[in-house]
Design an enzyme around this catalytic site. Structure first.
Site, short mmCIF file in Angstrom:
data_model
loop_
_atom_site.label_atom_id
_atom_site.label_comp_id
_atom_site.label_asym_id
_atom_site.label_seq_id
_atom_site.Cartn_x
_atom_site.Cartn_y
_atom_site.Cartn_z
N LYS A 37 27.84 21.95 35.22
CA LYS A 37 28.01 21.85 33.50
C LYS A 37 27.47 21.00 32.99
O LYS A 37 26.68 19.77 33.64
CB LYS A 37 29.49 20.90 33.58
CG LYS A 37 29.93 20.25 32.15
CD LYS A 37 31.62 20.92 31.75
CE LYS A 37 31.40 19.01 31.51
NZ LYS A 37 31.03 18.39 30.10
N ASP A 78 28.38 23.11 27.53
CA ASP A 78 29.61 22.90 27.41
C ASP A 78 29.27 22.42 25.95
O ASP A 78 28.90 21.15 26.06
CB ASP A 78 30.47 21.52 28.56
CG ASP A 78 31.59 21.31 27.92
OD1 ASP A 78 31.87 21.76 27.19
OD2 ASP A 78 32.21 20.34 28.32
N LYS A 105 30.97 23.04 22.99
CA LYS A 105 31.31 22.38 22.12
C LYS A 105 31.89 23.10 20.66
O LYS A 105 31.93 22.43 19.87
CB LYS A 105 32.15 20.90 22.29
CG LYS A 105 32.92 20.96 23.52
CD LYS A 105 33.43 18.76 23.40
CE LYS A 105 34.31 19.01 24.70
NZ LYS A 105 33.33 18.46 25.81
N ASP A 132 32.32 25.93 13.99
CA ASP A 132 31.28 25.77 12.76
C ASP A 132 32.99 26.77 11.64
O ASP A 132 32.79 27.50 12.59
CB ASP A 132 30.31 26.13 13.25
CG ASP A 132 28.87 25.21 11.49
OD1 ASP A 132 29.83 25.75 10.16
OD2 ASP A 132 28.19 25.24 11.67
N THR A 182 41.05 14.22 25.20
CA THR A 182 41.81 13.67 25.21
C THR A 182 41.75 11.73 25.27
O THR A 182 42.21 11.14 24.64
CB THR A 182 41.64 13.31 26.91
OG1 THR A 182 39.78 13.15 27.45
CG2 THR A 182 42.50 14.60 27.95
N ARG A 194 30.54 11.70 37.74
CA ARG A 194 30.03 10.81 38.19
C ARG A 194 31.03 10.75 39.60
O ARG A 194 29.60 9.62 40.47
CB ARG A 194 30.96 9.26 36.85
CG ARG A 194 29.90 9.40 36.05
CD ARG A 194 30.05 8.31 34.89
NE ARG A 194 31.72 9.07 34.36
CZ ARG A 194 32.30 8.11 33.45
NH1 ARG A 194 31.86 7.56 32.85
NH2 ARG A 194 33.43 9.28 33.08
O1 C5P Z 1 32.05 11.74 35.35
P1 C5P Z 1 33.46 12.28 34.66
O2 C5P Z 1 33.97 12.86 35.86
O3 C5P Z 1 34.04 11.37 34.00
O4 C5P Z 1 32.74 13.73 34.04
C1 C5P Z 1 33.94 14.31 33.21
C2 C5P Z 1 32.64 15.35 31.97
O5 C5P Z 1 34.05 16.17 31.44
C3 C5P Z 1 32.55 14.68 31.57
O6 C5P Z 1 30.89 15.70 31.49
C4 C5P Z 1 33.32 14.64 29.81
O7 C5P Z 1 32.50 14.77 28.96
C5 C5P Z 1 33.79 16.44 30.11
N1 C5P Z 1 35.07 15.96 29.67
C6 C5P Z 1 35.76 15.20 30.06
N2 C5P Z 1 37.30 14.65 29.20
C7 C5P Z 1 37.45 15.75 28.07
C8 C5P Z 1 36.47 16.94 28.38
C9 C5P Z 1 35.73 16.60 28.90
O8 C5P Z 1 36.14 14.05 30.55
N3 C5P Z 1 38.61 16.37 28.12
#
Ligand code: C5P
Length: 234
Positions: A36, A63, A65, A68, A123, A214
């Site tokens: 992603k 991604d 998002k 507009d 979220t 991460r």
């Molecule tokens: O590092 P981590 O596993 O937290 O990354 C989650 C990914 O999903 C990030 O790119 C974050 O921007 C995205 N994301 C999220 N929560 C959401 C929507 C997208 O963590 N509700």
């Protein structure tokens, strides 16, 4: 329409460094289903950076998002189609006409069109944030309302938290895709995610794509971390 890979894990490469992203992409090939790329990467590295990562040959989830007026979102989708992403995001809060315009623009790619999925309620927002914007009811209700609108517009699915999978699976059609971030393997640092779920539990509830960043990218051996997640799913 692009099919989702058998391995549901898409690794989020949240970096502004295209060399690091491409190195991770090559090292994760075969261990994850896809990658992603989001706002941070795309604003810093653009189409050229995207193509560097795409050289690894993995399906890409772009991604960005989009949100507009319908004509502008359709133009944005169209401008991204040459990159051939497997999945793209738009904000469901942009409304029915905007979502329909995005779906119609994506259809111009024919067989290779990306899945268009809607972001429902971020979220980072809770019920009091929604109330301040004039939205009545709980965040869960708003997610279900926007997911219904997204399916009506012809979207392929929505991004949702693991805790919304059950209700969405009950209310939406079986083919409606649920893309789920906030996933943490046992023992992984939670970081800034508040409500997390393990990959196996989210999959069992009915997630189609697990977005994991991460816990893989910050691991001493990202490929080994991805392999361990894959093993936990079989
Ligand atoms: O590092 P981590 O596993 O937290 O990354 C989650 C990914 O999903 C990030 O790119 C974050 O921007 C995205 N994301 C999220 N929560 C959401 C929507 C997208 O963590 N509700």
């Amino acid at each position: 329409m692009s099919n989702l890979p058998a391995n549901p894990v898409f690794c989020a490469l949240d970096t502004t460094d295209s060399v690091r992203a491409a190195t991770l992409a090559h090292s994760l090939k075969g261990a994850v289903g896809g990658l992603k790329l989001g706002l941070e990467f795309f604003y810093a590295c653009g189409h050229a950076g995207y193509r560097t990562v795409a050289e690894a040959g993995l399906p890409l989830f772009l991604d960005l998002k989009l949100h507009d007026i319908p004509n502008t979102v359709a133009g944005g989708v169209r401008a991204l189609l040459p990159l051939k992403p497997s999945i793209m995001t738009i904000h469901a809060g942009g409304g029915l006409a905007m979502m329909k315009a995005a779906v119609e623009a994506a259809a111009e790619a024919g067989e290779q069109r990306p899945l268009i999925v809607g972001v429902t309620v971020l979220t980072s927002l809770d019920q009091s944030d929604l109330a301040a914007m004039g939205v009545q009811g709980s965040t869960g209700e708003q997610v279900l309302r926007l997911a219904e609108l997204a399916e009506k517009a012809g979207l392929d699915g929505v991004v949702c938290s693991a805790h919304e999978i059950g209700a969405l699976r009950r209310e939406r059609s079986p083919g409606f895709k649920l893309i789920v971030p906030g996933i943490r393997p046992a023992g992984a640092a939670i970081g800034d995610q508040k409500r997390v779920m393990s990959p196996a539990d989210a999959l069992a509830l009915g997630a189609d794509v697990l977005v994991i960043g991460r816990p893989i990218t910050d691991a001493p051996d990202p490929r080994a971390a991805a392999e361990a997640i894959r093993a936990s799913l079989s």
